[in-house]
Enzyme design. Structure first.
Site, mmCIF file in Angstrom:
data_model
loop_
_atom_site.group_PDB
_atom_site.id
_atom_site.type_symbol
_atom_site.label_atom_id
_atom_site.label_comp_id
_atom_site.label_asym_id
_atom_site.label_seq_id
_atom_site.Cartn_x
_atom_site.Cartn_y
_atom_site.Cartn_z
ATOM 1 N N GLN A 198 29.673 28.861 84.522
ATOM 2 C CA GLN A 198 30.694 29.248 85.493
ATOM 3 C C GLN A 198 30.067 29.695 86.806
ATOM 4 O OE1 GLN A 198 32.572 32.168 82.943
ATOM 5 N NE2 GLN A 198 30.534 32.827 82.317
ATOM 6 N N ASP A 253 36.410 40.898 74.215
ATOM 7 C CA ASP A 253 36.527 41.195 75.652
ATOM 8 C C ASP A 253 36.231 39.901 76.399
ATOM 9 O OD1 ASP A 253 34.666 43.426 77.925
ATOM 10 O OD2 ASP A 253 36.287 41.984 78.257
ATOM 11 N N SER A 254 37.213 39.002 76.356
ATOM 12 C CA SER A 254 36.962 37.642 76.842
ATOM 13 C C SER A 254 37.664 37.350 78.155
ATOM 14 C CB SER A 254 37.491 36.648 75.801
ATOM 15 O OG SER A 254 38.911 36.575 75.896
ATOM 16 N N THR A 255 37.370 36.188 78.725
ATOM 17 C CA THR A 255 38.095 35.635 79.854
ATOM 18 C C THR A 255 39.434 35.093 79.359
ATOM 19 O OG1 THR A 255 36.601 33.788 79.407
ATOM 20 C CG2 THR A 255 36.169 35.043 81.384
ATOM 21 N N ASP A 256 40.189 34.471 80.253
ATOM 22 C CA ASP A 256 41.518 33.951 79.907
ATOM 23 C C ASP A 256 41.422 32.837 78.862
ATOM 24 O OD1 ASP A 256 42.418 34.134 83.434
ATOM 25 O OD2 ASP A 256 42.351 35.674 81.878
ATOM 26 N N ASP A 268 27.725 31.383 71.683
ATOM 27 C CA ASP A 268 29.176 31.282 71.519
ATOM 28 C C ASP A 268 29.675 32.265 70.459
ATOM 29 O OD1 ASP A 268 31.388 28.831 70.011
ATOM 30 O OD2 ASP A 268 31.822 30.490 71.375
ATOM 31 N N PRO A 299 35.776 27.810 77.377
ATOM 32 C CA PRO A 299 35.058 28.308 76.197
ATOM 33 C C PRO A 299 35.771 29.473 75.515
ATOM 34 C CG PRO A 299 33.918 28.954 78.218
ATOM 35 C CD PRO A 299 34.998 27.984 78.614
ATOM 36 N N HIS A 343 38.147 49.001 80.203
ATOM 37 C CA HIS A 343 37.030 49.235 79.269
ATOM 38 C C HIS A 343 37.352 50.356 78.280
ATOM 39 C CE1 HIS A 343 34.395 47.139 82.436
ATOM 40 N NE2 HIS A 343 34.549 46.336 81.418
ATOM 41 N N ASP A 362 29.860 42.041 81.285
ATOM 42 C CA ASP A 362 29.642 43.065 82.320
ATOM 43 C C ASP A 362 29.178 44.389 81.710
ATOM 44 O OD1 ASP A 362 32.969 42.798 81.984
ATOM 45 O OD2 ASP A 362 32.109 44.799 81.726
HETATM 46 N N1 SAM Z 1 37.830 41.862 81.243
HETATM 47 C C1 SAM Z 1 37.720 40.535 81.646
HETATM 48 C C2 SAM Z 1 39.047 39.859 81.522
HETATM 49 O O1 SAM Z 1 39.936 40.406 80.876
HETATM 50 O O2 SAM Z 1 39.236 38.829 82.120
HETATM 51 C C3 SAM Z 1 36.637 39.881 80.813
HETATM 52 C C4 SAM Z 1 35.349 40.374 81.192
HETATM 53 S S1 SAM Z 1 33.973 39.686 80.378
HETATM 54 C C5 SAM Z 1 32.988 39.419 81.757
HETATM 55 C C6 SAM Z 1 34.419 38.101 79.824
HETATM 56 C C7 SAM Z 1 33.247 37.320 79.263
HETATM 57 O O3 SAM Z 1 33.668 36.463 78.191
HETATM 58 C C8 SAM Z 1 32.585 36.386 80.287
HETATM 59 O O4 SAM Z 1 31.329 36.898 80.648
HETATM 60 C C9 SAM Z 1 32.480 35.027 79.542
HETATM 61 O O5 SAM Z 1 31.232 34.391 79.761
HETATM 62 C C10 SAM Z 1 32.652 35.474 78.092
HETATM 63 N N2 SAM Z 1 33.076 34.418 77.163
HETATM 64 C C11 SAM Z 1 34.018 33.456 77.365
HETATM 65 N N3 SAM Z 1 34.104 32.648 76.282
HETATM 66 C C12 SAM Z 1 33.189 33.122 75.374
HETATM 67 C C13 SAM Z 1 32.795 32.714 74.040
HETATM 68 N N4 SAM Z 1 33.365 31.657 73.439
HETATM 69 N N5 SAM Z 1 31.839 33.439 73.412
HETATM 70 C C14 SAM Z 1 31.252 34.515 74.013
HETATM 71 N N6 SAM Z 1 31.577 34.935 75.273
HETATM 72 C C15 SAM Z 1 32.534 34.249 75.933
#
Ligand code: SAM
Length: 278
Positions: free
Chosen positions: A34, A159-162, A140, A166, A65, A89
């Site tokens: 990304q 604590d993932s992205t949308d 992953d 992935p 958090h 983060d």
């Molecule tokens: N709080 C934020 C939100 O609600 O949008 C999320 C913050 S945290 C930085 C999200 C992290 O999830 C990203 O760094 C991303 O790389 C990670 N991520 C996404 N898909 C993933 C997966 N399949 N396995 C592990 N980490 C993943």
């Protein structure tokens, strides 16, 4: 003519947007997964975006958090082994390691660059990264949980992205079922589940899928989060062999150092708005 700099995240499908006044672009890189950007804002401190989506600001990250960690940890009778999926983060990790009961906190983040960039621009979020209880893996999280031993963890925090790219699989029933398998009895799963106002169907879906995956008592916590779509966010909790009202109230009352979470918030945050009542 003054050239004001504003960072804007547009929620096209909702005809809405969030803008933050920017002083300076501090960093931009394309990682294997990304685009990672860091901005110095005028009023919200440092801002991190991933693929143009707001992830964290200095000013309001405590809300997310704290609420993605403490309600789940105080629901569990004795949380020793915690797994964080995503969380690059490191803000959630910091909150988890405030709990002295925690003996190990394993963070499985897909993109190592997110953590390295956070260590440079968000030193306060990463202040517990050298704690001997912290263990980092950059891979992953879906595969990690599927390969985990039965009953390996007490609490799993997603604590993932949308739910795109992935992270899409982190909202699926078979992932929640793998979490249920990887949790010991009395285990707790909490997963970020987006905005009650804009994504109510996703929250209902997360609750339903956690129930289908075998979790006993499933509900959500709701909390404000200015920099996320609608300024209102949620985490959905699944309990394995624990009642909905399981709560170490005395420990939560004695817990200090938080800015949003407190013992009274444990119940208050679980009160769903009428449109999300079962
Ligand atoms: N709080 C934020 C939100 O609600 O949008 C999320 C913050 S945290 C930085 C999200 C992290 O999830 C990203 O760094 C991303 O790389 C990670 N991520 C996404 N898909 C993933 C997966 N399949 N396995 C592990 N980490 C993943």
């Amino acid at each position: 003519m003054s050239t004001e700099l504003w960072y804007t995240e547009r929620y096209e499908e909702h005809g809405a947007a969030l803008s933050l006044k920017i002083r300076e672009v501090l960093h931009r890189e394309q990682s294997p997964y990304q685009v990672i950007e860091i901005f110095e804002t005028e009023q919200f401190g440092t801002l991190m975006t991933l693929d143009g989506l707001v992830m964290v600001t200095d000013r309001d990250n405590f809300l997310y958090h704290e609420m993605m960690s403490h309600p789940a940890l105080f629901t569990h009778p004795m949380p020793k082994r915690v797994l964080i999926i995503g969380g690059g983060d490191c803000g959630t990790l910091r909150e988890v390691l405030r709990h002295r009961e925690v003996e190990e906190a394993t963070q499985v983040e897909l993109d190592e660059r997110v953590t390295r960039v956070a260590e440079r621009f968000f030193p306060k979020l990463c202040e517990k990264n050298n704690d001997p209880r912290a263990h980092f893996h950059f891979t992953d999280g879906i595969a990690w949980v599927k390969e985990a031993e039965a009953g390996r963890y007490d609490v799993i925090i997603v604590d993932s992205t949308d739910p795109v790219g992935p992270a899409a699989g982190l909202f699926a029933t078979d992932f929640y079922a793998a979490c249920h398998h990887a949790l010991a009895d009395q285990g707790v799963l909490v997963a970020q589940s987006e905005s009650p106002l804009l994504h109510a169907n996703l929250i209902r879906q997360c609750q339903q899928r956690m129930t289908e995956a075998g979790f006993d008592a499933v509900n959500s916590v709701y909390f404000p989060q200015f920099c996320y779509p609608s300024g209102w966010w949620s985490g959905t909790l699944g309990r394995k062999g624990l009642a909905m009202d399981a709560f170490r109230a005395d420990d939560a009352h004695a817990f200090s150092g938080t800015h949003y979470y407190h013992a009274g918030m444990q119940q208050a945050a679980q009160v769903a708005p009428a449109f999300l009542l079962p």
